[in-house]
Design a protein around this motif. Sequence first.
Motif, PDB file in Angstrom:
ATOM      1  N   ALA A 193      21.031  13.541-112.906  1.00  0.00           N
ATOM      2  CA  ALA A 193      20.146  13.297-114.051  1.00  0.00           C
ATOM      3  C   ALA A 193      18.597  13.840-113.192  1.00  0.00           C
ATOM      4  CB  ALA A 193      19.878  12.164-114.368  1.00  0.00           C
ATOM      5  N   ALA A 194      18.537  13.802-112.082  1.00  0.00           N
ATOM      6  CA  ALA A 194      17.233  14.232-111.660  1.00  0.00           C
ATOM      7  C   ALA A 194      17.310  15.601-111.313  1.00  0.00           C
ATOM      8  CB  ALA A 194      16.971  13.493-110.422  1.00  0.00           C
ATOM      9  N   VAL A 195      16.611  16.593-112.281  1.00  0.00           N
ATOM     10  CA  VAL A 195      17.157  17.973-112.187  1.00  0.00           C
ATOM     11  C   VAL A 195      15.616  18.556-111.788  1.00  0.00           C
ATOM     12  CG1 VAL A 195      18.917  18.028-114.108  1.00  0.00           C
ATOM     13  CG2 VAL A 195      16.329  18.304-114.681  1.00  0.00           C
ATOM     14  N   VAL A 196      15.852  19.748-111.264  1.00  0.00           N
ATOM     15  CA  VAL A 196      14.705  20.887-110.787  1.00  0.00           C
ATOM     16  C   VAL A 196      14.864  21.976-111.266  1.00  0.00           C
ATOM     17  CG1 VAL A 196      13.170  21.592-108.712  1.00  0.00           C
ATOM     18  CG2 VAL A 196      14.402  19.172-108.880  1.00  0.00           C
ATOM     19  N   ARG A 197      14.063  22.423-111.963  1.00  0.00           N
ATOM     20  CA  ARG A 197      13.991  23.870-112.678  1.00  0.00           C
ATOM     21  C   ARG A 197      13.545  24.980-111.594  1.00  0.00           C
ATOM     22  NH1 ARG A 197      14.342  23.194-118.519  1.00  0.00           N
ATOM     23  NH2 ARG A 197      14.026  20.859-118.795  1.00  0.00           N
ATOM     24  N   GLU A 198      14.118  26.180-111.821  1.00  0.00           N
ATOM     25  CA  GLU A 198      13.770  27.090-110.742  1.00  0.00           C
ATOM     26  C   GLU A 198      12.944  28.334-111.497  1.00  0.00           C
ATOM     27  OE1 GLU A 198      17.290  28.425-108.751  1.00  0.00           O
ATOM     28  OE2 GLU A 198      17.343  26.649-107.635  1.00  0.00           O
ATOM     29  N   LYS A 199      12.002  28.749-110.705  1.00  0.00           N
ATOM     30  CA  LYS A 199      11.383  30.140-111.283  1.00  0.00           C
ATOM     31  C   LYS A 199      11.335  31.003-109.972  1.00  0.00           C
ATOM     32  CE  LYS A 199       8.900  32.363-113.997  1.00  0.00           C
ATOM     33  NZ  LYS A 199       9.743  33.106-115.271  1.00  0.00           N
ATOM     34  N   ARG A 200      11.632  32.089-110.264  1.00  0.00           N
ATOM     35  CA  ARG A 200      11.884  33.333-109.059  1.00  0.00           C
ATOM     36  C   ARG A 200      10.640  34.192-109.406  1.00  0.00           C
ATOM     37  NH1 ARG A 200      16.492  32.810-106.131  1.00  0.00           N
ATOM     38  NH2 ARG A 200      17.838  31.345-106.984  1.00  0.00           N
ATOM     39  N   ILE A 201      10.080  34.466-108.118  1.00  0.00           N
ATOM     40  CA  ILE A 201       8.938  35.383-108.199  1.00  0.00           C
ATOM     41  C   ILE A 201       9.261  36.533-107.016  1.00  0.00           C
ATOM     42  CG2 ILE A 201       6.377  35.629-107.832  1.00  0.00           C
ATOM     43  CD1 ILE A 201       6.173  33.264-109.171  1.00  0.00           C
ATOM     44  N   SER A 202       8.766  37.595-107.070  1.00  0.00           N
ATOM     45  CA  SER A 202       8.828  38.634-106.041  1.00  0.00           C
ATOM     46  C   SER A 202       7.390  39.154-106.087  1.00  0.00           C
ATOM     47  CB  SER A 202      10.163  39.794-106.171  1.00  0.00           C
ATOM     48  OG  SER A 202       9.930  40.523-105.101  1.00  0.00           O
ATOM     49  N   ILE A 203       6.872  39.182-104.856  1.00  0.00           N
ATOM     50  CA  ILE A 203       5.567  39.633-104.672  1.00  0.00           C
ATOM     51  C   ILE A 203       5.568  40.575-103.354  1.00  0.00           C
ATOM     52  CG2 ILE A 203       4.200  37.880-105.744  1.00  0.00           C
ATOM     53  CD1 ILE A 203       3.467  36.773-103.080  1.00  0.00           C
ATOM     54  N   ALA A 204       4.473  41.634-103.441  1.00  0.00           N
ATOM     55  CA  ALA A 204       4.431  42.487-102.250  1.00  0.00           C
ATOM     56  C   ALA A 204       2.942  42.139-101.512  1.00  0.00           C
ATOM     57  CB  ALA A 204       4.201  44.043-102.834  1.00  0.00           C
ATOM     58  N   VAL A 205       3.086  41.783-100.291  1.00  0.00           N
ATOM     59  CA  VAL A 205       1.845  41.774 -99.635  1.00  0.00           C
ATOM     60  C   VAL A 205       1.691  42.607 -98.435  1.00  0.00           C
ATOM     61  CG1 VAL A 205       2.061  39.139-100.239  1.00  0.00           C
ATOM     62  CG2 VAL A 205       3.675  39.825 -98.235  1.00  0.00           C
ATOM     63  N   ALA A 206       0.711  42.498 -97.863  1.00  0.00           N
ATOM     64  CA  ALA A 206       0.402  43.443 -96.784  1.00  0.00           C
ATOM     65  C   ALA A 206       0.676  42.537 -95.511  1.00  0.00           C
ATOM     66  CB  ALA A 206      -1.066  43.651 -96.748  1.00  0.00           C
ATOM     67  N   ASP A 207       0.412  41.179 -95.559  1.00  0.00           N
ATOM     68  CA  ASP A 207       0.742  40.412 -94.332  1.00  0.00           C
ATOM     69  C   ASP A 207       1.603  39.322 -94.697  1.00  0.00           C
ATOM     70  OD1 ASP A 207       0.878  38.857 -91.953  1.00  0.00           O
ATOM     71  OD2 ASP A 207      -1.195  39.263 -91.527  1.00  0.00           O
ATOM     72  N   SER A 208       2.894  39.212 -94.422  1.00  0.00           N
ATOM     73  CA  SER A 208       3.713  38.077 -94.527  1.00  0.00           C
ATOM     74  C   SER A 208       3.243  36.689 -94.455  1.00  0.00           C
ATOM     75  CB  SER A 208       5.174  38.255 -94.204  1.00  0.00           C
ATOM     76  OG  SER A 208       5.477  39.710 -94.678  1.00  0.00           O
ATOM     77  N   ASN A 209       2.812  36.398 -93.301  1.00  0.00           N
ATOM     78  CA  ASN A 209       2.279  35.203 -92.688  1.00  0.00           C
ATOM     79  C   ASN A 209       1.108  34.664 -93.414  1.00  0.00           C
ATOM     80  OD1 ASN A 209       4.393  34.735 -90.914  1.00  0.00           O
ATOM     81  ND2 ASN A 209       3.617  36.384 -89.483  1.00  0.00           N
ATOM     82  N   SER A 210       0.088  35.696 -93.343  1.00  0.00           N
ATOM     83  CA  SER A 210      -1.244  35.285 -94.104  1.00  0.00           C
ATOM     84  C   SER A 210      -0.915  34.986 -95.649  1.00  0.00           C
ATOM     85  CB  SER A 210      -2.139  36.233 -93.946  1.00  0.00           C
ATOM     86  OG  SER A 210      -1.730  37.420 -94.594  1.00  0.00           O
ATOM     87  N   ALA A 266       6.198  24.146-120.212  1.00  0.00           N
ATOM     88  CA  ALA A 266       6.923  23.834-119.091  1.00  0.00           C
ATOM     89  C   ALA A 266       6.621  22.341-118.592  1.00  0.00           C
ATOM     90  CB  ALA A 266       6.862  24.748-117.990  1.00  0.00           C
ATOM     91  N   GLU A 267       7.640  21.574-118.007  1.00  0.00           N
ATOM     92  CA  GLU A 267       7.465  20.325-117.538  1.00  0.00           C
ATOM     93  C   GLU A 267       8.433  19.997-116.336  1.00  0.00           C
ATOM     94  OE1 GLU A 267       9.599  17.701-121.193  1.00  0.00           O
ATOM     95  OE2 GLU A 267       7.451  17.618-120.893  1.00  0.00           O
ATOM     96  N   GLY A 268       8.335  19.164-115.964  1.00  0.00           N
ATOM     97  CA  GLY A 268       8.973  18.606-114.945  1.00  0.00           C
ATOM     98  C   GLY A 268       8.834  19.371-113.499  1.00  0.00           C
ATOM     99  N   ALA A 269       9.467  19.073-112.624  1.00  0.00           N
ATOM    100  CA  ALA A 269       9.364  19.882-111.346  1.00  0.00           C
ATOM    101  C   ALA A 269       9.996  20.896-111.182  1.00  0.00           C
ATOM    102  CB  ALA A 269      10.126  18.930-110.218  1.00  0.00           C
ATOM    103  N   TYR A 270       9.493  22.227-110.611  1.00  0.00           N
ATOM    104  CA  TYR A 270       9.809  23.392-110.615  1.00  0.00           C
ATOM    105  C   TYR A 270       9.873  23.660-108.974  1.00  0.00           C
ATOM    106  CZ  TYR A 270      10.252  24.903-115.573  1.00  0.00           C
ATOM    107  OH  TYR A 270      10.540  25.266-116.568  1.00  0.00           O
ATOM    108  N   ASN A 271      11.067  24.546-108.802  1.00  0.00           N
ATOM    109  CA  ASN A 271      11.087  25.209-107.393  1.00  0.00           C
ATOM    110  C   ASN A 271      10.595  26.491-107.639  1.00  0.00           C
ATOM    111  OD1 ASN A 271      11.688  22.995-105.872  1.00  0.00           O
ATOM    112  ND2 ASN A 271      14.058  23.277-105.980  1.00  0.00           N
TER     113      ASN A 271
END
Lengths: 203, 337
Positions: free
Chosen positions: B245-262, B322-327
């Motif tokens: 019953a404890a569900v977590v929804r997901e949202k996927r995003i893809s971004i382009a960055v110059a420096d991954s770590n920062s 949107a409500e609840g937890a999202y990953n």
Amino acid sequence: MTWGKKQPISDDDASLVASCRKGSLESFEVLVNKYQTRMFTLAFRILGDYEDASEVVQDAFVAAYRGLGTFRGDAAFSTWLTTITVNLSRNRLQQTRTRRQREPYSLDDPIPACEDCRTADPPSEAPSAEDLLEREDVRKRVQGCINALEPGFREVLVLRDIEDYSYGEISSMLKLAEGTVKSRISRAREAVRDCLKKILGEF
Amino acid sequence: MDHDSLRRMLSDYLDGAVSPADKALIEEHLQECSACRTALLELEHTRLHLRSLGPMEPPPWLATRIMARVREEAGRETGLFRRLFLPLRWKLPIEAAALVFLTVTGYLVYRSVSPELKSAVPQLHEARETAAPAPPQTGLHRESSKKQAPAKGTSPGPAESVQGFREKGGLDTIATPVAPAENLAMPAPQPAVGSAGAGEEKKAAESETSSDYAVPVPAQRNFAAKPEREMMAPSSALRAKSQAAAVVREKRISIAVADSNSAAGLIAALAKELGGAVVHRDIREDGGIMVVRVDGARLAEFIDRIEHIGDLREKTRAPSGAEGAYNVIIRLERVER
């Protein structure tokens, strides 16, 4: 004349034993009636006590009934029953002696400690041995002399001179070396002889 | 042989229990030794006295008492035998009834357990059927059932976890019961983002699609990692079901960055600012993956502000209401600028 082993051992014993193994109590009762006097006498000669002998004989027959399954028939039923009775008599004797905290008799001790011996008439006034043999008190005195023996000596003496078993048979029954049996019988006879001489005078 | 030795043999001689040679020696000695003759005579008399002892009359009750004890013994043996083996007319029906009882009990136990198993298996199929038609949009692949869940902000799994998943054929290797969003009937609880529960939940599988999914986290882990244990432990199945019953929804995003770590650092700071937490972080020079747990109410803001950190590959927005937890699964791609 001996009365023990020389009683004819019937071949019926084997069939009676076989019948007992099948559960026939009547057959076992026949064996009880047949051997109760002999086993009682044996136990009494070793123990020197009527009550103890009665109990030992009961135990011996019950033990024999329980052990019928293990009786292989290598020896006669009477021999097997005799072995049981002797062993139980020995155990009873040891228990009795321990319970009473009496000093064990020794062949080296002065002769006996039986009441009859102490109250015996002086040898000079005693009747002849042949006359005494006919009397009950003489038998009591002889029994008193047997009672003065160590248990191990009583057994062999009774088995040899009363039950008339051979040295080899006694050796097998008591699991003793035949030389030991001979030696014990010899020493036991000498001890009884000394005892009888003391209480009966010349014989 | 001397006198004493011969004299000690007189008892045996009396019984005829000496060898012929000894017998000859003894008889020769007896002719010479009156003391030994006397001793032999006394021994004979002694033996005569002993043999004269007649039989003792046993008590008249002896045979009766013996037989009473023997009958008691026989009865005890018979009783024991009967208790163990007889009568079969009673023993057999009792044993048969016991066998039937055990069989019925076993069947009932199986029936009580089997619905759990049945409910688990369709979920598995459903998840696959749901996931299969969804096109891989972001190329995010990660094995869902990695064992370790490291502490917040650390890189939880080796890089090969992603690569290994790709090599295994993507979703086909994931046994993750993921229910489609439209089928979600259960309200998603409001988990405390960044709480201790986050460590558990960051094991949640990521499906191939970019759609929003509800992930029954514990059930997912149990079924994916140890289905055979589930089959054997119905109580675990029940527990997993309740926890689903404890569900977590997901949202996927893809971004382009110059420096991954920062960029990853900025994302983590953003998540923290919005009350969320980083539940997974796997960043390399050329990119990486982050999974951030945020509350659904702050999801729109999170997406808006993440556009300042990198360029979104695909315009996306938070689902309305949107409500609840999202990953939020963020794929970072390093681009030269």
